[in-house]
Every structure is written in structure tokens, then in C-alpha cells.
Enzyme design. Sequence first.
Site, PDB file in Angstrom:
ATOM      1  N   ARG A 187      -8.172   5.064   1.174  1.00 25.22           N
ATOM      2  CA  ARG A 187      -9.163   4.542   0.225  1.00 25.22           C
ATOM      3  C   ARG A 187      -9.724   5.634  -0.680  1.00 25.22           C
ATOM      4  O   ARG A 187     -10.921   5.628  -0.988  1.00 25.22           O
ATOM      5  CB  ARG A 187     -10.321   3.857   0.950  1.00 25.22           C
ATOM      6  CG  ARG A 187      -9.955   2.618   1.708  1.00 25.22           C
ATOM      7  CD  ARG A 187     -10.056   1.394   0.813  1.00 25.22           C
ATOM      8  NE  ARG A 187      -9.656   0.202   1.543  1.00 25.22           N
ATOM      9  CZ  ARG A 187     -10.509  -0.641   2.106  1.00 25.22           C
ATOM     10  NH1 ARG A 187     -11.789  -0.444   1.983  1.00 25.22           N
ATOM     11  NH2 ARG A 187     -10.067  -1.674   2.767  1.00 25.22           N
ATOM     12  N   TYR A 218      -5.764 -12.208   9.072  1.00 24.94           N
ATOM     13  CA  TYR A 218      -6.471 -12.691   7.879  1.00 24.94           C
ATOM     14  C   TYR A 218      -6.088 -14.145   7.566  1.00 24.94           C
ATOM     15  O   TYR A 218      -6.935 -14.963   7.216  1.00 24.94           O
ATOM     16  CB  TYR A 218      -6.175 -11.805   6.667  1.00 24.94           C
ATOM     17  CG  TYR A 218      -7.019 -10.550   6.627  1.00 24.94           C
ATOM     18  CD1 TYR A 218      -8.383 -10.620   6.342  1.00 24.94           C
ATOM     19  CD2 TYR A 218      -6.479  -9.309   6.873  1.00 24.94           C
ATOM     20  CE1 TYR A 218      -9.171  -9.479   6.300  1.00 24.94           C
ATOM     21  CE2 TYR A 218      -7.255  -8.154   6.836  1.00 24.94           C
ATOM     22  CZ  TYR A 218      -8.604  -8.253   6.546  1.00 24.94           C
ATOM     23  OH  TYR A 218      -9.381  -7.132   6.518  1.00 24.94           O
ATOM     24  N   ARG A 260     -14.969  -0.957 -12.416  1.00 25.45           N
ATOM     25  CA  ARG A 260     -15.175  -2.150 -11.587  1.00 25.45           C
ATOM     26  C   ARG A 260     -16.292  -3.050 -12.128  1.00 25.45           C
ATOM     27  O   ARG A 260     -16.273  -4.260 -11.881  1.00 25.45           O
ATOM     28  CB  ARG A 260     -15.488  -1.663 -10.170  1.00 25.45           C
ATOM     29  CG  ARG A 260     -15.754  -2.695  -9.143  1.00 25.45           C
ATOM     30  CD  ARG A 260     -14.521  -3.472  -8.734  1.00 25.45           C
ATOM     31  NE  ARG A 260     -14.858  -4.285  -7.581  1.00 25.45           N
ATOM     32  CZ  ARG A 260     -15.557  -5.407  -7.652  1.00 25.45           C
ATOM     33  NH1 ARG A 260     -15.929  -5.870  -8.823  1.00 25.45           N
ATOM     34  NH2 ARG A 260     -15.862  -6.084  -6.561  1.00 25.45           N
ATOM     35  N   ARG A 313     -15.039   2.669  -4.016  1.00 28.96           N
ATOM     36  CA  ARG A 313     -16.428   2.488  -4.436  1.00 28.96           C
ATOM     37  C   ARG A 313     -17.332   3.704  -4.268  1.00 28.96           C
ATOM     38  O   ARG A 313     -18.479   3.680  -4.682  1.00 28.96           O
ATOM     39  CB  ARG A 313     -17.027   1.284  -3.700  1.00 28.96           C
ATOM     40  CG  ARG A 313     -16.482  -0.028  -4.244  1.00 28.96           C
ATOM     41  CD  ARG A 313     -16.935  -1.197  -3.422  1.00 28.96           C
ATOM     42  NE  ARG A 313     -16.388  -1.112  -2.066  1.00 28.96           N
ATOM     43  CZ  ARG A 313     -16.637  -1.997  -1.110  1.00 28.96           C
ATOM     44  NH1 ARG A 313     -17.445  -2.995  -1.337  1.00 28.96           N
ATOM     45  NH2 ARG A 313     -16.073  -1.869   0.074  1.00 28.96           N
ATOM     46  N   ASP A 373      -3.876  -3.925  -2.612  1.00 30.70           N
ATOM     47  CA  ASP A 373      -4.499  -4.333  -1.359  1.00 30.70           C
ATOM     48  C   ASP A 373      -3.473  -5.010  -0.468  1.00 30.70           C
ATOM     49  O   ASP A 373      -2.554  -5.678  -0.974  1.00 30.70           O
ATOM     50  CB  ASP A 373      -5.666  -5.293  -1.618  1.00 30.70           C
ATOM     51  CG  ASP A 373      -6.591  -5.337  -0.414  1.00 30.70           C
ATOM     52  OD1 ASP A 373      -7.515  -4.516  -0.347  1.00 30.70           O
ATOM     53  OD2 ASP A 373      -6.344  -6.159   0.486  1.00 30.70           O
TER      54      ASP A 373
HETATM   55  O1  1CP Z   1      -7.327   4.510  -2.301  1.00 29.08           O
HETATM   56  C1  1CP Z   1      -6.826   3.538  -1.699  1.00 29.08           C
HETATM   57  O2  1CP Z   1      -6.443   3.641  -0.548  1.00 29.08           O
HETATM   58  C2  1CP Z   1      -6.783   2.255  -2.464  1.00 29.08           C
HETATM   59  C3  1CP Z   1      -5.793   1.249  -2.042  1.00 29.08           C
HETATM   60  C4  1CP Z   1      -6.213   0.323  -0.909  1.00 29.08           C
HETATM   61  C5  1CP Z   1      -5.589   0.216   0.334  1.00 29.08           C
HETATM   62  C6  1CP Z   1      -4.493   1.101   0.901  1.00 29.08           C
HETATM   63  C7  1CP Z   1      -7.230  -0.664  -0.963  1.00 29.08           C
HETATM   64  C8  1CP Z   1      -8.148  -0.887  -2.081  1.00 29.08           C
HETATM   65  N1  1CP Z   1      -7.145  -1.417   0.183  1.00 29.08           N
HETATM   66  C9  1CP Z   1      -6.182  -0.892   1.001  1.00 29.08           C
HETATM   67  C10 1CP Z   1      -5.723  -1.394   2.296  1.00 29.08           C
HETATM   68  C11 1CP Z   1      -6.529  -2.431   2.971  1.00 29.08           C
HETATM   69  N2  1CP Z   1      -7.154  -3.536   2.445  1.00 29.08           N
HETATM   70  C12 1CP Z   1      -6.697  -2.503   4.370  1.00 29.08           C
HETATM   71  C13 1CP Z   1      -6.080  -1.520   5.316  1.00 29.08           C
HETATM   72  C14 1CP Z   1      -6.910  -0.296   5.451  1.00 29.08           C
HETATM   73  C15 1CP Z   1      -8.161  -0.487   6.242  1.00 29.08           C
HETATM   74  O3  1CP Z   1      -8.053  -0.775   7.440  1.00 29.08           O
HETATM   75  O4  1CP Z   1      -9.238  -0.345   5.651  1.00 29.08           O
HETATM   76  C16 1CP Z   1      -7.474  -3.626   4.682  1.00 29.08           C
HETATM   77  C17 1CP Z   1      -7.943  -4.087   6.047  1.00 29.08           C
HETATM   78  C18 1CP Z   1      -7.759  -4.273   3.459  1.00 29.08           C
HETATM   79  C19 1CP Z   1      -8.528  -5.527   3.284  1.00 29.08           C
HETATM   80  C20 1CP Z   1      -9.712  -5.284   2.450  1.00 29.08           C
HETATM   81  N3  1CP Z   1      -9.673  -5.161   1.100  1.00 29.08           N
HETATM   82  C21 1CP Z   1     -11.031  -5.034   2.869  1.00 29.08           C
HETATM   83  C22 1CP Z   1     -11.490  -4.990   4.318  1.00 29.08           C
HETATM   84  C23 1CP Z   1     -12.337  -6.143   4.608  1.00 29.08           C
HETATM   85  C24 1CP Z   1     -12.521  -6.379   6.052  1.00 29.08           C
HETATM   86  O5  1CP Z   1     -11.846  -7.299   6.560  1.00 29.08           O
HETATM   87  O6  1CP Z   1     -13.321  -5.664   6.675  1.00 29.08           O
HETATM   88  C25 1CP Z   1     -11.807  -4.828   1.722  1.00 29.08           C
HETATM   89  C26 1CP Z   1     -13.274  -4.581   1.636  1.00 29.08           C
HETATM   90  C27 1CP Z   1     -10.931  -4.881   0.611  1.00 29.08           C
HETATM   91  C28 1CP Z   1     -11.276  -4.633  -0.803  1.00 29.08           C
HETATM   92  C29 1CP Z   1     -10.800  -3.346  -1.324  1.00 29.08           C
HETATM   93  N4  1CP Z   1      -9.487  -2.875  -1.183  1.00 29.08           N
HETATM   94  C30 1CP Z   1      -9.373  -1.670  -1.874  1.00 29.08           C
HETATM   95  C31 1CP Z   1     -10.653  -1.391  -2.473  1.00 29.08           C
HETATM   96  C32 1CP Z   1     -10.950  -0.213  -3.363  1.00 29.08           C
HETATM   97  C33 1CP Z   1     -11.533  -2.427  -2.117  1.00 29.08           C
HETATM   98  C34 1CP Z   1     -12.967  -2.568  -2.546  1.00 29.08           C
HETATM   99  C35 1CP Z   1     -12.978  -3.491  -3.693  1.00 29.08           C
HETATM  100  C36 1CP Z   1     -14.259  -3.530  -4.460  1.00 29.08           C
HETATM  101  O7  1CP Z   1     -15.168  -4.278  -4.076  1.00 29.08           O
HETATM  102  O8  1CP Z   1     -14.351  -2.849  -5.496  1.00 29.08           O
END
Ligand code: 1CP
Length: 356
Positions: free
Chosen positions: A40, A166, A53, A44, A89
Site C-alpha cells: 500500500r 469477500y 482522490r 491515503r 485492487d
Molecule cells: O500501493 C499499493 O499497494 C496500492 C495497490 C493496492 C493493493 C496491492 C490497493 C489499493 N489494494 C491492494 C490490495 C488489497 N485490497 C488487499 C490485500 C492487501 C491487504 O491485506 O491489505 C485487500 C484486502 C484489499 C481490499 C481493500 N481495498 C480494502 C480492505 C478492506 C477490508 O476488508 O478491511 C480497502 C480499504 C480497499 C481500498 C483500497 N485499495 C487500495 C487503496 C489505496 C485503497 C483505499 C482507497 C481509498 O479510499 O482511497
Amino acid sequence: MMLADALKAFFCNMSQWLASPMMRAVQNLETSRVPVWMMRQAGRYMSEYNAVREKYTFLELCKTPELAAEIMLTAVNKLGVDAAIIFSDILLLLEPLGLKLTFLPEGGPKILNPIQTAEDAAALPMLESAEQLDCVMQTVRLTRQGLDEIVPLIGFCGAPFTLAAYAVEGGTSRDFAKVKTFMRTCPLEWIALMKKLALSAATYLNGQILSGVQIVQIFDSWAGCLSVDDYYRFVQPYSKLLIENITPGTPVIHFAPGNPMLLPNVRDAGGNCIGVDWRIPLDKAREILGFDKAVQGNLDPSILLANRNVIRLFVKKILLQNAGKPGFVFNLGHGIMKETPVENAVAFVEAVHEFG
Ligand code: 1CP
């Protein structure tokens, strides 16, 4: 450009990636220094990300390759990390499978039509072609074009269990009661569902590889909620199926955080490099995994909330635990927290470069 020139440029770039510390470390080869990147790393906690964003939803960003590439390139340049991951994502793959995905204003994902019955699971299609996620393929190409040749680009997907979690729970869950009940009460439908998700994820990753990623990472973010027996029976065969179907020659990072007791099974499911969270000391994890596997991890992301001195101390501690062994990629044990001061993230990368 003439074809010969294009081929020459391609092979010249390829030799740079192959020699990079990241590319060598994931394959458990000796490196001149320890490579580092952060899960990540574009997100944010970064003001540049928040500025973009403000104008777009998260899904719009993921589906606009120019913006997605720009976001990751900005983060990589700012941090000086040794690898980039595509800005996307894991949940995007669910859309071409007919699941309606949204992100709530608070940030959490929601599936509007979750899998609730055995019939729903049976009706789920497979991904037929990576072109169904053409926007991601385009993001790969644009990010690769904008990166320094020496910096490998990582593609990724969710592991079958995390995708199923999910799809069945309909979003984030605390106890994973629905998905656990599904796998126990509909074992045959579970097998079919997991096979479809595994093969769809492989098609997706192979498309990313063709479009230009050098490494792939599999996120099994929720596997840690399972017992070792449940992981072995209900999950491991399908993560293995996914990994076996990835184009040979592309290094695979396999990350299933939350329960270090699963590490031997995660290793057996496959991957050149196994992700390790902070719940287990690195030396212990390496002993369990065996030194024929590379490892990635394992700084507690909350340490980046402290200060430069604390960060440097923990970086040294983890490097000492690794004891100079090849096959170590420094990373966090989970995604960076949104409260992290950017200068602390930079201090972390600098400390690894200084001491590693
Ligand atoms: O820098 C990076 O790594 C960006 C790319 C990236 C990756 C590899 C994002 C962007 N998401 C992910 C993988 C991801 N997405 C995972 C696996 C990693 C982990 O365990 O955290 C998971 C579970 C998700 C699902 C997801 N997407 C969540 C988790 C929610 C939960 O169930 O707790 C969330 C909050 C997101 C949104 C998201 N994905 C990525 C970003 C930058 C964001 C935030 C979006 C925003 O509100 O601006």
C-alpha cells in the site's frame, strides 16, 4: 521504432530487471543490498494521493490507467523504493465474474449481490480472458513505461479464499462466519467455487505478466482466520492450483498474514518468496520455511507511526535476525497505515538502504 531496435531495448531492459536486488532477492539469490518496498505504498497516507482522490472515487482511479499509473509512479519516486506494484485492487477481479462491487464512503468494500446459496456459487462464471480487465492491463503497460528500468513492477491478485471470503460475506467481516459455514456445509460447491476463482486469478495474473509485470504477489489477506486443518483442507489445494497455473519463470510472492502457524502450509501451496507478518520473528519464520525460500516482511506497520530513531532501531533488529542470508525483501508485515507520516516511510526506506 524498427522491430530490431524494439527487441534490443526490450532485452536491454530485461537484463536490468533480472540483475536488480528485488528480482534476485525474490528468487533467493545473493544481492548487493537488501531491497525494500511497502505494501500500500501509494495510498491515503500520501498528500499527493489524497489530492487526486478528492476528485475521483477509488474505483474511478483504478479504472483510469493514466491516473493509476501516475499515482504509483509518484509514490515510487518519492519513496525511493526498489519495487513498484500496480495501483489497483484485489476486488476488481470480482466484477467480470458478475459481482457488483462498490466502496463505501468510509473506505470498506461492499458486494451488492453476494454469493448466498450453492446455486449462486454454481452460477459464478470464470474469467475467460484478462482483456475483461483491460483497464488493469493498460495500467500495467503505462506504469512499466514510466518506471526506471531497474525497478521491477509487481502484479497482484487475491488468493481464492480471500476472494471467496469477500464474495460470500459481501464485504469485510470480523468472524468470517458465512464463508466458513459455506465451505463446511456445501463442500462440493466450495471445491467448484475455489477452482473457478483459482483459474480466473491465474488468467488475470498471466494477462498482467504479458502486459509487463516482472513479479506477481498473491494476497491471501483473510487466510489467518482459519485453523491449520481448515487451511489444509479447504484452501491450500486451490492456492496451489492458482500458483501452478502462473506462467513459469515469473517469481511469485505468496502472502497470507495473520496466523504464523499456517506458514508451513502456505509454503507448501507454493511461491518463491513467502510473505511474513510481524507476529513471528523473522529468524523463526525463516527456520520454519527453510532457507530454500525467500521471505518478505516483516516490520509492524505501526512502527512507522513512531519516529526516525525507533524505525532505525527496528530495521537493524530485523536485519540482524536475517543475519545476511540471501532471499530477504524488506517490507511491512501488512499495508502501510493511513496515519503514517510520509517522512517516516521515507526514513524506513533510507534505513534499509543504509544498513541492509
Ligand atoms: O500501493 C499499493 O499497494 C496500492 C495497490 C493496492 C493493493 C496491492 C490497493 C489499493 N489494494 C491492494 C490490495 C488489497 N485490497 C488487499 C490485500 C492487501 C491487504 O491485506 O491489505 C485487500 C484486502 C484489499 C481490499 C481493500 N481495498 C480494502 C480492505 C478492506 C477490508 O476488508 O478491511 C480497502 C480499504 C480497499 C481500498 C483500497 N485499495 C487500495 C487503496 C489505496 C485503497 C483505499 C482507497 C481509498 O479510499 O482511497
